[in-house]
Design a protein around this motif. Structure first.
Motif, PDB file in Angstrom:
ATOM      1  N   PRO A 116       9.265  -0.067   8.101  1.00 12.69           N
ATOM      2  CA  PRO A 116       9.191  -0.613   6.738  1.00 12.69           C
ATOM      3  C   PRO A 116      10.221  -1.707   6.531  1.00 12.69           C
ATOM      4  N   GLU A 117       9.840  -2.691   5.739  1.00 12.10           N
ATOM      5  CA  GLU A 117      10.790  -3.715   5.329  1.00 12.10           C
ATOM      6  C   GLU A 117      11.333  -3.304   3.956  1.00 12.10           C
ATOM      7  N   TRP A 160       0.839  -1.202   0.000  1.00 12.83           N
ATOM      8  CA  TRP A 160       0.000   0.000   0.000  1.00 12.83           C
ATOM      9  C   TRP A 160       0.874   1.252   0.000  1.00 12.83           C
ATOM     10  N   GLY A 161       1.983   1.212   0.735  1.00 11.62           N
ATOM     11  CA  GLY A 161       2.886   2.356   0.736  1.00 11.62           C
ATOM     12  C   GLY A 161       3.469   2.608  -0.638  1.00 11.62           C
ATOM     13  N   TYR A 162       3.862   1.548  -1.332  1.00 13.84           N
ATOM     14  CA  TYR A 162       4.428   1.721  -2.676  1.00 13.84           C
ATOM     15  C   TYR A 162       3.349   2.175  -3.652  1.00 13.84           C
ATOM     16  N   LEU A 179      10.730   6.137  -5.803  1.00 12.32           N
ATOM     17  CA  LEU A 179       9.435   5.737  -5.264  1.00 12.32           C
ATOM     18  C   LEU A 179       9.581   4.821  -4.050  1.00 12.32           C
ATOM     19  N   ALA A 180      10.568   3.925  -4.082  1.00 11.74           N
ATOM     20  CA  ALA A 180      10.729   2.995  -2.962  1.00 11.74           C
ATOM     21  C   ALA A 180      11.073   3.735  -1.674  1.00 11.74           C
ATOM     22  N   LEU A 181      11.927   4.742  -1.767  1.00 15.41           N
ATOM     23  CA  LEU A 181      12.276   5.511  -0.572  1.00 15.41           C
ATOM     24  C   LEU A 181      11.077   6.307  -0.081  1.00 15.41           C
ATOM     25  N   LEU A 182      10.331   6.922  -1.014  1.00 15.03           N
ATOM     26  CA  LEU A 182       9.119   7.648  -0.620  1.00 15.03           C
ATOM     27  C   LEU A 182       8.129   6.700   0.049  1.00 15.03           C
ATOM     28  N   ALA A 183       7.986   5.488  -0.499  1.00 16.43           N
ATOM     29  CA  ALA A 183       7.084   4.498   0.100  1.00 16.43           C
ATOM     30  C   ALA A 183       7.524   4.148   1.509  1.00 16.43           C
TER      31      ALA A 183
END
Length: 229
Positions: A207-208, A155-157, A192-196
């Motif tokens: 976060p994992e 959901w975060g991504y 995007l991964a860091l923002l997620a």
């Protein structure tokens, strides 16, 4: 929070923030960014301003980004700490869905049962549509039969992708759908991964690995590619 990356600016606000307050805070963020041009600018509830000159560890020789082995060490004890303390996975998922529906004017749903079985390795589907004013309205679906931790990070991504779909190199399928795989990898730098990961952490979950592969069709999930992430 405002993040500057690759010539684009991403702005993230907490869920359920009144529209007038959001507009005021966004203007303040842009004002501070114009003055300081930091990699990230954040405002807390008391309107204190925080700056970060970089979002990753110092780059090693050859210009490659240093791998981030634990995203929590990037901003430990900073404004990127949980907004309301650590929460259970389901509470974080609820907050992320509210962020998508309330702040991004989108749709956030579980994958309908009638479309199962899904291709192996598919975790979510995302469509980003635009209204007549050019405002994006994301439609997101995440599998409900995955573990709660994996769903929270997915959901975060999805939320990050909803605000930055034009920053990715993968094209959606002929129906405009992006498919997210479940084979995740570590966050290794801005994007995007860091923002997620920051969004998930801000809402209360440690976060994992938040870098998920983006696929243009479900068939790509059947044989995972090592470069997909």
């Amino acid at each position: 929070m405002l993040i500057a990356h690759r010539g684009r600016l991403l702005v993230v606000t907490v869920p359920a923030l009144p529209a007038t307050s959001r507009e005021h805070l966004v203007r303040l963020l842009f004002t501070e960014y114009i003055q300081h041009e930091s990699a990230a600018v954040a405002l807390d509830s008391e309107l204190n301003v925080y700056f970060s000159e970089t979002l990753e560890d110092a780059a090693p020789p050859h210009g490659r980004l240093a791998q981030i082995t634990d995203v929590r060490t990037l901003h430990e004890g900073s404004v990127y700490a949980p907004l309301h303390g650590w929460q259970c996975d389901e509470a974080v998922i609820t907050a992320l869905r509210e962020l998508i529906t309330n702040s991004l004017n989108g749709v956030a749903e579980d994958v309908p049962r009638e479309v199962y079985p899904l291709a192996d390795g598919i975790g979510a589907a995302v469509i980003v549509g635009y209204d007549e004013h050019g405002t994006p309205h994301p439609l997101l679906w995440v599998r409900a039969d995955l573990s709660s931790g994996l769903r929270a990070d997915l959901w975060g991504y999805c939320a990050a992708l909803a605000t930055g779909s034009d920053c990715v190199d993968v094209e959606p399928d002929e129906n405009g759908i992006y498919y997210l795989g479940t084979q995740r990898s570590a966050v290794t730098g801005p994007g995007l991964a860091l923002l997620a990961a920051i969004t998930v952490q801000r809402l209360g979950r440690r976060p994992e690995d938040c870098a998920f592969p983006l696929l243009s069709s479900p068939a790509q999930a059947e044989v995972p590619s090592p470069t997909a992430a």
